[in-house]
Write a protein that holds these residues in place. Structure first.
Motif, PDB file in Angstrom:
ATOM      1  N   HIS A   1     -56.225  17.758 -15.236  1.00 40.49           N
ATOM      2  CA  HIS A   1     -55.132  16.828 -15.510  1.00 40.49           C
ATOM      3  C   HIS A   1     -55.648  15.404 -15.676  1.00 40.49           C
ATOM      4  N   ALA A   2     -56.619  15.016 -14.837  1.00 41.37           N
ATOM      5  CA  ALA A   2     -57.189  13.673 -14.954  1.00 41.37           C
ATOM      6  C   ALA A   2     -57.906  13.501 -16.292  1.00 41.37           C
ATOM      7  N   GLY A   3     -58.662  14.519 -16.709  1.00 47.40           N
ATOM      8  CA  GLY A   3     -59.348  14.439 -17.998  1.00 47.40           C
ATOM      9  C   GLY A   3     -58.377  14.332 -19.155  1.00 47.40           C
ATOM     10  N   ALA A   4     -57.306  15.122 -19.101  1.00 49.35           N
ATOM     11  CA  ALA A   4     -56.301  15.066 -20.170  1.00 49.35           C
ATOM     12  C   ALA A   4     -55.617  13.702 -20.199  1.00 49.35           C
ATOM     13  N   GLY A   5     -55.367  13.150 -19.006  1.00 49.15           N
ATOM     14  CA  GLY A   5     -54.726  11.846 -18.954  1.00 49.15           C
ATOM     15  C   GLY A   5     -55.615  10.739 -19.500  1.00 49.15           C
ATOM     16  N   LEU A   6     -56.908  10.785 -19.155  1.00 52.09           N
ATOM     17  CA  LEU A   6     -57.836   9.780 -19.677  1.00 52.09           C
ATOM     18  C   LEU A   6     -57.969   9.889 -21.192  1.00 52.09           C
ATOM     19  N   TRP A   7     -57.990  11.118 -21.701  1.00 52.16           N
ATOM     20  CA  TRP A   7     -58.074  11.315 -23.147  1.00 52.16           C
ATOM     21  C   TRP A   7     -56.813  10.798 -23.835  1.00 52.16           C
ATOM     22  N   ALA A   8     -55.640  11.077 -23.258  1.00 53.71           N
ATOM     23  CA  ALA A   8     -54.386  10.584 -23.838  1.00 53.71           C
ATOM     24  C   ALA A   8     -54.336   9.057 -23.823  1.00 53.71           C
ATOM     25  N   THR A   9     -54.879   8.465 -22.757  1.00 57.44           N
ATOM     26  CA  THR A   9     -54.929   7.008 -22.679  1.00 57.44           C
ATOM     27  C   THR A   9     -55.808   6.436 -23.775  1.00 57.44           C
ATOM     28  N   LEU A  10     -56.991   7.026 -23.944  1.00 59.97           N
ATOM     29  CA  LEU A  10     -57.912   6.540 -24.972  1.00 59.97           C
ATOM     30  C   LEU A  10     -57.305   6.670 -26.363  1.00 59.97           C
ATOM     31  N   ARG A  11     -56.708   7.819 -26.666  1.00 61.55           N
ATOM     32  CA  ARG A  11     -56.082   8.023 -27.983  1.00 61.55           C
ATOM     33  C   ARG A  11     -54.955   7.030 -28.232  1.00 61.55           C
ATOM     34  N   THR A  12     -54.136   6.805 -27.224  1.00 62.68           N
ATOM     35  CA  THR A  12     -53.034   5.862 -27.384  1.00 62.68           C
ATOM     36  C   THR A  12     -53.547   4.454 -27.630  1.00 62.68           C
ATOM     37  N   CYS A  13     -54.560   4.050 -26.876  1.00 64.09           N
ATOM     38  CA  CYS A  13     -55.111   2.708 -27.059  1.00 64.09           C
ATOM     39  C   CYS A  13     -55.741   2.535 -28.440  1.00 64.09           C
ATOM     40  N   LEU A  14     -56.467   3.549 -28.910  1.00 54.71           N
ATOM     41  CA  LEU A  14     -57.154   3.449 -30.200  1.00 54.71           C
ATOM     42  C   LEU A  14     -56.196   3.536 -31.382  1.00 54.71           C
ATOM     43  N   LEU A  15     -55.228   4.468 -31.288  1.00 53.84           N
ATOM     44  CA  LEU A  15     -54.378   4.744 -32.439  1.00 53.84           C
ATOM     45  C   LEU A  15     -53.102   3.917 -32.485  1.00 53.84           C
ATOM     46  N   GLN A  16     -52.572   3.541 -31.299  1.00 53.25           N
ATOM     47  CA  GLN A  16     -51.278   2.855 -31.280  1.00 53.25           C
ATOM     48  C   GLN A  16     -51.352   1.432 -30.763  1.00 53.25           C
ATOM     49  N   ARG A  17     -52.471   1.044 -30.227  1.00 56.21           N
ATOM     50  CA  ARG A  17     -52.739  -0.330 -29.828  1.00 56.21           C
ATOM     51  C   ARG A  17     -51.608  -0.974 -29.028  1.00 56.21           C
TER      52      ARG A  17
END
Length: 364
Positions: free
Chosen positions: A56-72
């Motif tokens: 769950h922590a890995g999925a959350g960190l990945w979702a955070t990174l994607r959101t920051c990169l793609l949606q700023r």
């Protein structure tokens, strides 16, 4: 229709989890803050086994990174405690800063002082200080916690935003009704059943009071070693005075608050506990230990009673005072609710968060 891009990325524990942080975040969501401020919420922690937590922590960190990169998003707002919670959120904020987002470190852990000063080595203390000082803003739950953070990390920008709690409907009611007098002699505790919550002292206090108060009954709502606590009650001769219903969901918690005559939380360390706020919002007289942000919420003899931690005799004396005086309980309960309404309502706290977001995002 394309989904609205998030203005705020908020990171914390699973909203359906148990504990104070999940309760705080659920209140913010229910108040409409997420919709008004265009918040996307990502969970990096969920209760369960070690493997489930890591996944769950890995999925959350990945979702955070994607959101920051793609949606700023303009701001990444991380809710953190101690230990693994701090480590996860410090990594989230490191990623967010690298991408150019403003960052908020929102501290909830009542034992953060011990974590930073005693349980962490030199390198971890430096990392904690670095995380606080590099954040665009650090949010503390009380003035006392803000003072500690400013002393520990002098370059940090710190603001105080207390936890919010909804105000339930209150009636003039009879015993057992919301806002009413409750059931005579019924004391309620809500929290994890562990020594740090002062549970041993609470059992000792009940044992001291049992001969004087035939109606005395203690309800301890929360997870923990229930069998161990049954054994502890039996060893003190108060097994028939203790109810251990386990963890209570929102409806069950509200029902127990309505039935309670007094609420008690004798913790050894706290931030700004939601359980005390919920009890005060329900108009209940509160006995709590003078630790963390509690003395800024509960004023002794005005809207509750404060006791020193680790002191069963003082706790027994405070409970005896409340249980033996109907007028005092009613006065303290009314003042407790007025305090929450004025300073800790969802409207007041969400307004403060909105102002912080606008300030950091430059949209005032």
């Amino acid at each position: 229709m394309k989904a609205r891009a998030p203005r705020i990325l908020m990171v914390g524990t699973a909203l359906d989890g148990r504990g104070g942080v999940a309760a705080v975040l659920s209140v913010l969501r229910a108040s409409g803050l997420f919709e008004r401020e265009a918040v996307r919420y990502v969970s990096t922690h969920r209760e369960g086994g070690t493997l489930a937590k890591l996944v769950h922590a890995g999925a959350g960190l990945w979702a955070t990174l994607r959101t920051c990169l793609l949606q700023r998003p303009a701001i990444v707002h991380a809710h953190a405690s101690t230990g693994a919670s701090f480590v996860r959120k410090s990594l989230v904020l490191l990623l967010a800063r690298a991408i150019g987002c403003k960052t908020i470190f929102h501290l909830h852990g009542g034992t953060f002082r011990q974590y930073a000063l005693e349980r962490s080595g030199v390198l971890m203390r430096r990392w904690i200080r670095h995380t606080l000082e590099r954040s665009s803003l650090v949010i503390a739950l009380s003035d006392s916690w803000a003072a500690f953070l400013r002393n520990f990390a002098p370059k940090a920008r710190v603001a105080v935003v207390p936890n919010a709690v909804p105000l339930p409907a209150v009636t003039a009611g009879a015993a057992g009704e919301a806002g009413g007098a409750g059931i005579p002699g019924r004391v309620l505790f809500l929290g994890r059943l562990e020594p740090a919550k002062g549970t041993a002292e609470l059992l000792d206090a009940v044992a001291l009071l049992a001969p004087r108060f035939p109606q005395l009954r203690l309800v301890m709502g929360g997870n923990g070693d229930l069998d161990g606590f049954r054994g502890g009650a039996a060893a003190r001769g108060i097994a028939d005075r203790i109810a251990l219903p386990g963890w209570l969901d929102g409806a069950a918690r509200d029902a127990e608050l309505a039935r309670a005559s007094v609420f008690c939380l004798p913790s050894h360390a706290e931030g700004l506990p939601m359980a005390v706020l919920e009890a005060m919002a329900a108009g209940k007289a509160v006995a709590a230990s003078s630790v963390g942000g509690i003395p800024e919420l509960v004023r002794d003899g005005v809207n509750g009673v404060l006791v020193p931690p680790h002191d069963a005799a003082a706790l027994a004396a405070a409970l005896a005072r409340l249980l033996g005086d109907d007028g005092l309980r009613a006065r303290l309960g009314a003042q407790a609710r007025a305090t929450v309404e004025a300073q800790y309502s969802t409207q007041a706290v969400c307004g403060r968060l909105a102002a912080i977001y606008n300030d950091l995002a430059g949209t005032r």
